[in-house]
Design a protein around this motif. Sequence first.
Motif, PDB file in Angstrom:
ATOM      1  N   GLY A 149       0.716  -1.322  -0.117  1.00 22.14           N
ATOM      2  CA  GLY A 149       0.022  -0.069  -0.157  1.00 22.14           C
ATOM      3  C   GLY A 149       0.728   1.242   0.097  1.00 22.14           C
ATOM      4  O   GLY A 149       1.668   1.428  -0.840  1.00 22.14           O
ATOM      5  N   GLU A 150       0.792   2.031   0.908  1.00 21.39           N
ATOM      6  CA  GLU A 150       1.542   3.298   0.882  1.00 21.39           C
ATOM      7  C   GLU A 150       2.814   2.955   1.858  1.00 21.39           C
ATOM      8  O   GLU A 150       3.820   3.961   1.789  1.00 21.39           O
ATOM      9  N   ALA A 151       2.997   1.903   2.430  1.00 25.37           N
ATOM     10  CA  ALA A 151       4.289   1.448   3.514  1.00 25.37           C
ATOM     11  C   ALA A 151       5.162   1.107   2.655  1.00 25.37           C
ATOM     12  O   ALA A 151       5.115   0.213   1.583  1.00 25.37           O
ATOM     13  N   VAL A 152       6.614   1.418   2.643  1.00 25.00           N
ATOM     14  CA  VAL A 152       7.615   0.924   2.117  1.00 25.00           C
ATOM     15  C   VAL A 152       8.638   0.152   3.251  1.00 25.00           C
ATOM     16  O   VAL A 152       8.710   0.710   4.151  1.00 25.00           O
ATOM     17  N   HIS A 153       8.965  -1.158   2.899  1.00 22.25           N
ATOM     18  CA  HIS A 153       9.564  -1.767   3.900  1.00 22.25           C
ATOM     19  C   HIS A 153      10.867  -2.277   3.301  1.00 22.25           C
ATOM     20  O   HIS A 153      10.906  -2.918   2.045  1.00 22.25           O
ATOM     21  N   ARG A 154      12.149  -1.990   3.966  1.00 22.66           N
ATOM     22  CA  ARG A 154      13.262  -2.308   3.466  1.00 22.66           C
ATOM     23  C   ARG A 154      13.982  -3.516   4.322  1.00 22.66           C
ATOM     24  O   ARG A 154      14.342  -3.371   5.345  1.00 22.66           O
ATOM     25  N   LEU A 155      13.837  -4.532   3.760  1.00 16.22           N
ATOM     26  CA  LEU A 155      14.390  -5.842   4.214  1.00 16.22           C
ATOM     27  C   LEU A 155      16.079  -6.237   3.951  1.00 16.22           C
ATOM     28  O   LEU A 155      16.411  -6.080   2.759  1.00 16.22           O
ATOM     29  N   GLU A 156      16.499  -6.534   4.967  1.00 16.51           N
ATOM     30  CA  GLU A 156      18.051  -6.885   5.101  1.00 16.51           C
ATOM     31  C   GLU A 156      17.933  -8.470   5.478  1.00 16.51           C
ATOM     32  O   GLU A 156      16.990  -8.913   5.779  1.00 16.51           O
ATOM     33  N   PRO A 157      19.090  -9.260   5.087  1.00 17.66           N
ATOM     34  CA  PRO A 157      19.151 -10.819   5.427  1.00 17.66           C
ATOM     35  C   PRO A 157      18.629 -10.964   6.788  1.00 17.66           C
ATOM     36  O   PRO A 157      19.147 -10.368   7.794  1.00 17.66           O
ATOM     37  N   GLY A 158      17.778 -11.889   7.186  1.00 17.62           N
ATOM     38  CA  GLY A 158      17.190 -12.346   8.265  1.00 17.62           C
ATOM     39  C   GLY A 158      16.068 -11.681   8.946  1.00 17.62           C
ATOM     40  O   GLY A 158      15.268 -12.111   9.686  1.00 17.62           O
ATOM     41  N   ASP A 159      15.665 -10.429   8.037  1.00 22.87           N
ATOM     42  CA  ASP A 159      14.400  -9.769   8.546  1.00 22.87           C
ATOM     43  C   ASP A 159      13.313 -10.644   8.026  1.00 22.87           C
ATOM     44  O   ASP A 159      13.170 -11.311   6.886  1.00 22.87           O
TER      45      ASP A 159
END
Length: 187
Positions: A149-159
């Motif tokens: 939606g409007e949220a942006v999540h930046r994932l790194e290894p293990g997240d």
Amino acid sequence: MDDIANDISSTIGRRIHAERIMRDWSLAELAERSGVSKAMLSTIERGKTSPTAALLVRIASAFGMTLSTLIARAELQGGGLLREADQPVWRDPDTGYVRRHLSPASDMPLELIRVQLPAGAKVSFPAASYALIKQQIWLISGRLEFVEGEAVHRLEPGDCLALGAPSDCTFHALEPGADYLVALVRG
């Protein structure tokens, strides 16, 4: 198209045809419900093309199922153990998105899917494809930007990210690409 891609396209095409026939829908009705042309649907059902993730999501949504469920129904034959060599693998010809279905066929509502997305590639899914599932994403390696939606999540290894209410979503692999596990619970 190589032999493996051709076999998978044929299997998916046969499943789409079977789902359409079970509902007593004409090609025109599926086209209207999915927004995919009758000509393209006919080509897909006959296994003459490898459909993109975007097209398969639209078709699956018309049937009231997720992309994962559609592909699982096409590929899995049953049994409690699904060996790596027998796990269905599908590649989106447009993005290079590679999807491996890890879960054996069962009546369990849990499905595990491993996805590899090349750097720079984006795959988008409409909110309707999340309507009947709960989902978590665990990043194995690489970097992933997930727009919910409007949220942006930046994932790194293990997240690990648990998705909220159904909304339009985009998976975007940043350099060097993304390798992640998706856990889906139906119902």
